[in-house]
Write a protein that holds these residues in place. Structure first.
Motif, PDB file in Angstrom:
ATOM      1  N   TRP A 102       0.496  -1.834  -0.021  1.00 23.60           N
ATOM      2  CA  TRP A 102       0.045  -0.552   0.398  1.00 23.60           C
ATOM      3  C   TRP A 102       0.985   1.141   0.143  1.00 23.60           C
ATOM      4  CZ3 TRP A 102      -1.405   2.884   4.641  1.00 23.60           C
ATOM      5  CH2 TRP A 102      -1.892   3.985   4.628  1.00 23.60           C
ATOM      6  N   ILE A 103       1.999   1.206   1.064  1.00 24.95           N
ATOM      7  CA  ILE A 103       2.729   2.137   1.119  1.00 24.95           C
ATOM      8  C   ILE A 103       3.808   2.765  -0.162  1.00 24.95           C
ATOM      9  CG2 ILE A 103       2.493   3.011   3.391  1.00 24.95           C
ATOM     10  CD1 ILE A 103       5.442   1.582   4.073  1.00 24.95           C
ATOM     11  N   SER A 104       3.769   1.471  -0.823  1.00 28.97           N
ATOM     12  CA  SER A 104       4.808   1.814  -1.389  1.00 28.97           C
ATOM     13  C   SER A 104       4.725   1.646  -3.143  1.00 28.97           C
ATOM     14  CB  SER A 104       5.955   0.459  -1.638  1.00 28.97           C
ATOM     15  OG  SER A 104       5.582  -0.351  -2.050  1.00 28.97           O
ATOM     16  N   GLY A 105       3.509   1.029  -3.445  1.00 33.53           N
ATOM     17  CA  GLY A 105       2.928   0.362  -4.208  1.00 33.53           C
ATOM     18  C   GLY A 105       3.680  -0.205  -5.498  1.00 33.53           C
ATOM     19  N   ASP A 106       4.662  -1.195  -4.552  1.00 32.20           N
ATOM     20  CA  ASP A 106       5.812  -2.505  -5.482  1.00 32.20           C
ATOM     21  C   ASP A 106       4.811  -3.914  -4.708  1.00 32.20           C
ATOM     22  OD1 ASP A 106       6.798  -4.282  -6.029  1.00 32.20           O
ATOM     23  OD2 ASP A 106       8.879  -3.536  -4.487  1.00 32.20           O
ATOM     24  N   ALA A 107       4.256  -4.407  -5.540  1.00 32.09           N
ATOM     25  CA  ALA A 107       3.661  -5.891  -5.273  1.00 32.09           C
ATOM     26  C   ALA A 107       4.165  -7.448  -5.679  1.00 32.09           C
ATOM     27  CB  ALA A 107       2.517  -6.056  -6.565  1.00 32.09           C
ATOM     28  N   GLY A 108       5.686  -6.725  -5.889  1.00 31.91           N
ATOM     29  CA  GLY A 108       6.834  -7.843  -5.971  1.00 31.91           C
ATOM     30  C   GLY A 108       6.872  -8.513  -5.104  1.00 31.91           C
ATOM     31  N   ILE A 109       6.787  -8.323  -3.451  1.00 35.68           N
ATOM     32  CA  ILE A 109       6.303  -9.054  -3.051  1.00 35.68           C
ATOM     33  C   ILE A 109       5.656 -10.508  -2.922  1.00 35.68           C
ATOM     34  CG2 ILE A 109       7.744  -7.730  -0.909  1.00 35.68           C
ATOM     35  CD1 ILE A 109       4.988  -7.178   0.043  1.00 35.68           C
ATOM     36  N   TRP A 110       4.689 -10.629  -3.307  1.00 35.99           N
ATOM     37  CA  TRP A 110       3.708 -11.507  -4.113  1.00 35.99           C
ATOM     38  C   TRP A 110       3.881 -12.082  -4.787  1.00 35.99           C
ATOM     39  CZ3 TRP A 110       0.548 -11.658   0.565  1.00 35.99           C
ATOM     40  CH2 TRP A 110      -0.461 -10.425   0.684  1.00 35.99           C
ATOM     41  N   HIS A 111       5.088 -11.988  -6.169  1.00 31.05           N
ATOM     42  CA  HIS A 111       4.969 -13.145  -6.529  1.00 31.05           C
ATOM     43  C   HIS A 111       6.556 -13.675  -6.308  1.00 31.05           C
ATOM     44  CE1 HIS A 111       4.598  -9.271  -9.498  1.00 31.05           C
ATOM     45  NE2 HIS A 111       2.989  -9.670  -9.502  1.00 31.05           N
ATOM     46  N   LEU A 112       5.912 -15.050  -6.564  1.00 29.89           N
ATOM     47  CA  LEU A 112       6.877 -16.714  -6.745  1.00 29.89           C
ATOM     48  C   LEU A 112       8.152 -16.548  -7.129  1.00 29.89           C
ATOM     49  CD1 LEU A 112       4.715 -19.923  -7.686  1.00 29.89           C
ATOM     50  CD2 LEU A 112       4.907 -18.169  -5.273  1.00 29.89           C
ATOM     51  N   PRO A 113       9.880 -17.057  -6.629  1.00 28.97           N
ATOM     52  CA  PRO A 113       9.325 -17.663  -5.098  1.00 28.97           C
ATOM     53  C   PRO A 113       9.755 -16.828  -3.627  1.00 28.97           C
ATOM     54  CG  PRO A 113      11.749 -17.433  -5.862  1.00 28.97           C
ATOM     55  CD  PRO A 113      10.910 -16.901  -6.821  1.00 28.97           C
ATOM     56  N   THR A 114       9.388 -15.083  -3.743  1.00 32.30           N
ATOM     57  CA  THR A 114       9.759 -14.005  -3.241  1.00 32.30           C
ATOM     58  C   THR A 114       8.762 -14.415  -1.830  1.00 32.30           C
ATOM     59  OG1 THR A 114      10.531 -12.568  -5.029  1.00 32.30           O
ATOM     60  CG2 THR A 114       9.756 -11.687  -2.417  1.00 32.30           C
ATOM     61  N   VAL A 115       7.259 -14.764  -2.211  1.00 27.59           N
ATOM     62  CA  VAL A 115       6.438 -14.802  -1.095  1.00 27.59           C
ATOM     63  C   VAL A 115       6.849 -16.009  -0.217  1.00 27.59           C
ATOM     64  CG1 VAL A 115       4.827 -15.899  -2.471  1.00 27.59           C
ATOM     65  CG2 VAL A 115       4.011 -14.785  -0.724  1.00 27.59           C
ATOM     66  N   TYR A 116       7.556 -16.549  -1.031  1.00 28.46           N
ATOM     67  CA  TYR A 116       7.684 -18.411  -0.262  1.00 28.46           C
ATOM     68  C   TYR A 116       8.540 -17.488   1.049  1.00 28.46           C
ATOM     69  CZ  TYR A 116       5.282 -20.951  -3.633  1.00 28.46           C
ATOM     70  OH  TYR A 116       4.518 -21.418  -3.935  1.00 28.46           O
ATOM     71  N   GLU A 117      10.016 -16.383   0.491  1.00 29.20           N
ATOM     72  CA  GLU A 117      10.926 -16.421   1.427  1.00 29.20           C
ATOM     73  C   GLU A 117      10.463 -15.410   2.139  1.00 29.20           C
ATOM     74  OE1 GLU A 117      13.676 -14.327  -1.557  1.00 29.20           O
ATOM     75  OE2 GLU A 117      13.631 -16.258  -2.970  1.00 29.20           O
ATOM     76  N   TYR A 118       9.543 -14.624   2.085  1.00 27.86           N
ATOM     77  CA  TYR A 118       8.339 -13.744   3.345  1.00 27.86           C
ATOM     78  C   TYR A 118       8.116 -14.606   4.004  1.00 27.86           C
ATOM     79  CZ  TYR A 118       9.924  -8.687   1.270  1.00 27.86           C
ATOM     80  OH  TYR A 118       9.802  -8.066   1.011  1.00 27.86           O
ATOM     81  N   PHE A 119       7.397 -15.746   3.667  1.00 22.39           N
ATOM     82  CA  PHE A 119       6.904 -16.335   5.060  1.00 22.39           C
ATOM     83  C   PHE A 119       8.096 -17.530   5.842  1.00 22.39           C
ATOM     84  CE2 PHE A 119       3.172 -15.558   2.602  1.00 22.39           C
ATOM     85  CZ  PHE A 119       1.889 -15.075   3.660  1.00 22.39           C
ATOM     86  N   PHE A 120       8.533 -18.081   4.602  1.00 19.46           N
ATOM     87  CA  PHE A 120       9.549 -18.529   5.360  1.00 19.46           C
ATOM     88  C   PHE A 120      10.390 -18.136   6.433  1.00 19.46           C
ATOM     89  CE2 PHE A 120      12.722 -21.401   5.808  1.00 19.46           C
ATOM     90  CZ  PHE A 120      12.469 -23.026   6.086  1.00 19.46           C
ATOM     91  N   PHE A 121      10.764 -16.995   6.330  1.00 19.98           N
ATOM     92  CA  PHE A 121      12.300 -16.314   7.169  1.00 19.98           C
ATOM     93  C   PHE A 121      11.622 -15.602   7.373  1.00 19.98           C
ATOM     94  CE2 PHE A 121      14.454 -17.903   3.139  1.00 19.98           C
ATOM     95  CZ  PHE A 121      15.379 -18.804   3.367  1.00 19.98           C
ATOM     96  N   GLY A 122      10.232 -15.295   7.711  1.00 19.82           N
ATOM     97  CA  GLY A 122       9.573 -14.175   8.787  1.00 19.82           C
ATOM     98  C   GLY A 122      10.403 -12.386   8.208  1.00 19.82           C
ATOM     99  N   LEU A 123       9.870 -11.914   6.487  1.00 17.90           N
ATOM    100  CA  LEU A 123      10.250 -11.515   6.113  1.00 17.90           C
ATOM    101  C   LEU A 123       9.544  -9.835   5.483  1.00 17.90           C
ATOM    102  CD1 LEU A 123      12.688 -12.917   3.524  1.00 17.90           C
ATOM    103  CD2 LEU A 123      13.698 -12.203   5.947  1.00 17.90           C
TER     104      LEU A 123
END
Length: 383
Positions: A102-123
Motif C-alpha cells: 500500500w505505501i510503496s505500490g510494489d506488489a513484487g513481494i507477492w510473486h514467486l519465489p519471493t512470497v515463499y521466502e517472506y513467509f519462510f524466513f519471517g521477512l
C-alpha cells in the motif's frame, strides 16, 4: 499438569518488551547525523538480552507446565502452538505485506519465489523472525525434552559444555560464515540464517527448560549466589560496553557497525544474555513496589501484541516526524521511544477490545479467543 504461575516470567516479558522497543528506537536514531553514542548504547547495548530472554521465558513456561515427569501429547501440543503462534504469524505477515504494498505500490513481494521466502524466513517485518524460530523450537519439542532429560542428570557440567558450544557456533555463524554459493536457494538459506537457525538460541532455550525442571534447586541457587549473579551481570554488561566503545573510538566503527559487531550472538553477548537472564529472574523473584509490579505485569500481559504491532507504529510516527522536519535529536529519540510505547500499548488494548467483540479477530491476531469466549474455556479444559 503443573499449573504453577511464575510471576517473575510476567515481569521479564514486560521488561524485555521495553528492551525490544529500545533496540528498534536505536535503529531509527541513526537517521540523525550526530546521534549520541551513549544514548545509542543504552538503546542498543544494554537491551541486547531482550530477544534471547524471550526464548528462556518460552522454554521455562513450557517445562513448568509440562514437566518431564508428565505425559506429553505431541499432536495436541502442536495444535495449541500452531493456534497461538502460527496463526498470528501468518495474519501479521499478511498485514505487514499489504501495508508495504500500500505505501510503496510494489506488489513484487507477492510473486514467486519471493512470497515463499517472506513467509519462510519471517521477512514481512523485522521482528517476525522471532516467531519463525519459536515455531521451529516447538516443532522439535520431543528432541528438547530428551536433551533436557540428559542435562538434568549433571546440569552444571552439561550446561557449561552447551554454553561453550553455543559461543563457538555463534562466532562461526556471525563472523566467519559467508554466502557466495553457486546454488541460489543455498545462498538464500545462509543469507537469512539468523531468521530461522534455532541453534543460535539453543543454550538460552535449554537453560529455561532446565531451570523450570529443577525449579526448587534453581530458586535456592539464585538466593545462595545472589551477589555472584549480580557481579556476573555487571561484569558482562561492562564487557559489552567496553567492546562497543573500543570499536567506536579505537577502530573508528560507525555506531551501526559497532552494534552489528557487539550483538547478542557475539561471545560477550551470549554471556551477557545469561547474566541478564539470571539477574532479572532473581530480582523479579523478590517483592517489588506496587507501581512497578503493576507496570511490568501490564506490559507483560500485552507484550505479545505490543511486539507484533510496534514496528507499524514506529514507521508512521517516524513518517510524521520527517514530514514535519523534526530530526531525531537525543531528546527527540527519548520522546520517540516513549510515544511508541504509549501508542503500541494503546493499539494492543484496541486490538484486545476488538477481539472481544469479534472473536475471530482475537484468534487471528493473538492466537486465542477472548477470555470470556466459550471456545477458549473448552480449549483450556483440554490442555
Amino acid at each position: 499438569m503443573n499449573k504453577q504461575h511464575i510471576v517473575a516470567l510476567d515481569y521479564i516479558r514486560g521488561l524485555a518488551m521495553l528492551g525490544v522497543i529500545g533496540i528498534h528506537t536505536g535503529a531509527y536514531s541513526l537517521s540523525y547525523p550526530d546521534s549520541s553514542p551513549h544514548l545509542f548504547a543504552l538503546f542498543e547495548i544494554f537491551t541486547r538480552f531482550s530477544v534471547p530472554i524471550f526464548f528462556f521465558v518460552s522454554a521455562f513456561g513450557l517445562f513448568i507446565s509440562q514437566p518431564l515427569a508428565a505425559d506429553f501429547n505431541y499432536p495436541a501440543f502442536m495444535r495449541r502452538r500452531f493456534k497461538s503462534v502460527l496463526l498470528p504469524y501468518l495474519a501479521w505477515s499478511i498485514l505487514y505485506m499489504l501495508h508495504y504494498t500500500w505505501i510503496s505500490g510494489d506488489a513484487g513481494i507477492w510473486h514467486l519465489p519471493t512470497v515463499y521466502e517472506y513467509f519462510f524466513f519471517g521477512l514481512a517485518s523485522y521482528q517476525l523472525y522471532f516467531l519463525v524460530i519459536l515455531l521451529w523450537f516447538y516443532a522439535l519439542m520431543p528432541l528438547w525434552r530428551q536433551l533436557t532429560r540428559l542435562i538434568v542428570k549433571a546440569p552444571a557440567t552439561s550446561l557449561l559444555m552447551l554454553l561453550f558450544g553455543q559461543i563457538v557456533f555463534n562466532y562461526y555463524s556471525s563472523y566467519l560464515l559467508k554466502t557466495g554459493f553457486d546454488n541460489y536457494y543455498l545462498n538464500v538459506a545462509v543469507q537469512y540464517r539468523m531468521n530461522y537457525w534455532i541453534f543460535h538460541y539453543l543454550f538460552i532455550f535449554i537453560l529455561g527448560a532446565v531451570c523450570a525442571e529443577l525449579y526448587p534447586q534453581f530458586q535456592a541457587a539464585l538466593e545462595r549466589y545472589r551477589q555472584r549473579v549480580t557481579i556476573f551481570f555487571t561484569v558482562t554488561l561492562g564487557g559489552m560496553l567496553l567492546a562497543y566503545y573500543y570499536f567506536i573510538y579505537f577502530k573508528q566503527f560507525s555506531l551501526e557497525a559497532a552494534v552489528n559487531t557487539v550483538h547478542q550472538l557475539s561471545p560477550i553477548g551470549v554471556l551477557y544474555t545469561v547474566g541478564a537472564t539470571l539477574f532479572w529472574f532473581n530480582l523479579f523473584s523478590t517483592p517489588l513496589s506496587k507501581w512497578l509490579s503493576a507496570l511490568l505485569s501490564r506490559l507483560g500481559e500485552y507484550s505479545y501484541l505490543i511486539y507484533l504491532v510496534h514496528p507499524l507504529v514506529m514507521y508512521h510516527l517516524f513518517a510524521q516526524l520527517t514530514k514535519a522536519s523534526i530530526p531525531l535529536t537525543p531528546p527527540a529519540v527519548i520522546a520517540f521511544y516513549l510515544v511508541t510505547l504509549a501508542l503500541s500499548t494503546g493499539m494492543a488494548l484496541l486490538i484486545t477490545r476488538a477481539g472481544s467483540l469479534i472473536p475471530l479477530v482475537s484468534l487471528a491476531l493473538t492466537g486465542s479467543f477472548p477470555k470470556q469466549h466459550p471456545l477458549r474455556h473448552k480449549h483450556n479444559r483440554t490442555m
